[in-house]
Design an enzyme around this catalytic site. Structure first.
Site, PDB file in Angstrom:
ATOM      1  N   VAL A 119      37.501  40.045  41.458  1.00 43.30           N
ATOM      2  CA  VAL A 119      37.878  39.896  42.866  1.00 43.30           C
ATOM      3  C   VAL A 119      36.855  40.627  43.735  1.00 43.30           C
ATOM      4  CG1 VAL A 119      39.652  40.279  44.603  1.00 43.30           C
ATOM      5  CG2 VAL A 119      40.317  39.782  42.231  1.00 43.30           C
ATOM      6  N   LYS A 120      36.293  39.910  44.685  1.00 44.19           N
ATOM      7  CA  LYS A 120      35.270  40.497  45.547  1.00 44.19           C
ATOM      8  C   LYS A 120      35.899  40.935  46.872  1.00 44.19           C
ATOM      9  CE  LYS A 120      31.258  38.288  45.923  1.00 44.19           C
ATOM     10  NZ  LYS A 120      30.173  37.415  46.483  1.00 44.19           N
TER      11      LYS A 120
END
Length: 217
Positions: free
Chosen positions: A82-83
């Site tokens: 997850v960025k």
């Protein structure tokens, strides 16, 4: 050094992956939007294609919404990272998502202090943007060096993911510094194979072979 491909183009990722040049992929909503396809659909296809981490970016700006989006993205596949952006809310989201057991890529990093905070928050990857710092007449590679020193000093597990890479020279310099990962567009990775002397030598070889009528049966 690991190579991540900064692209959402399936054909380009497939070509490099077949050569063993893909250790992961970084994407963002803008890259996927250019394909005109659904974000979740494209992300799932990339996750199925490569074995390594695939960074999928949240759109929200507040921590609670980032966490909600991040958990949804993480359900796409086991190799999702997850960025989140390097803001205070992004760090809060990073801590929660990391504690959940998800890989987290903290992006839009421009200083060693920011990278230190991300490591303390449990980031799997920190993404310093080399090219954008260079655009401001700052030394992006120097930031990579500073982060490497700090992480080594204190034994942080967070991996340095050099981003905003514009050239083959950026790639080699990051490798010399000791970046764990470099993410670059396909054309930059391909450009690493180019050298004027290779082209010159090959041209001379072809001409000599033609003159001598050399054939390999």
């Amino acid at each position: 050094m690991k190579f991540f491909v900064d692209s959402a183009e399936i054909d380009a990722i497939t070509e490099l992956n077949e050569l063993g040049m893909v250790d992961g992929v970084t994407t963002n909503p803008s890259l996927i939007a250019k394909s005109g396809r659904d974000i979740l659909e494209v992300t799932k296809e990339i996750c199925d294609l490569v074995d390594g981490p695939v960074s999928a970016e949240v759109i929200a700006l507040e921590a609670d919404a980032m966490i909600e989006e991040g958990r949804k993205l993480a359900k796409i596949a086991d190799n999702i990272a997850v960025k989140v952006p390097l803001t205070w809310d992004g760090l809060k989201a990073c801590k929660v998502l990391s504690n959940d057991g998800h890989m987290v890529n903290v992006t839009l990093c421009f200083s060693a202090n920011q990278a230190l905070l991300a490591a303390k928050a449990g980031a799997t990857f920190i993404s310093p943007f080399i090219g954008r710092l260079d655009d401001l007449n700052l030394d992006g590679l120097e930031v990579i060096e500073d982060i490497r020193t700090i992480y080594d000093n204190y034994g942080f597990d967070t991996q340095i993911l050099a981003a905003s890479i514009r050239s083959a020279n950026h790639m080699s310099e990051c490798a010399k510094i000791g970046a764990d990962v470099a993410t670059a567009p396909p054309h930059v990775i391909k450009a690493m194979a180019n050298h004027v002397l290779t082209d010159k030598g090959l041209d001379a070889f072809v001409k000599d072979a033609q003159k001598a009528n050399i054939k390999i049966v």
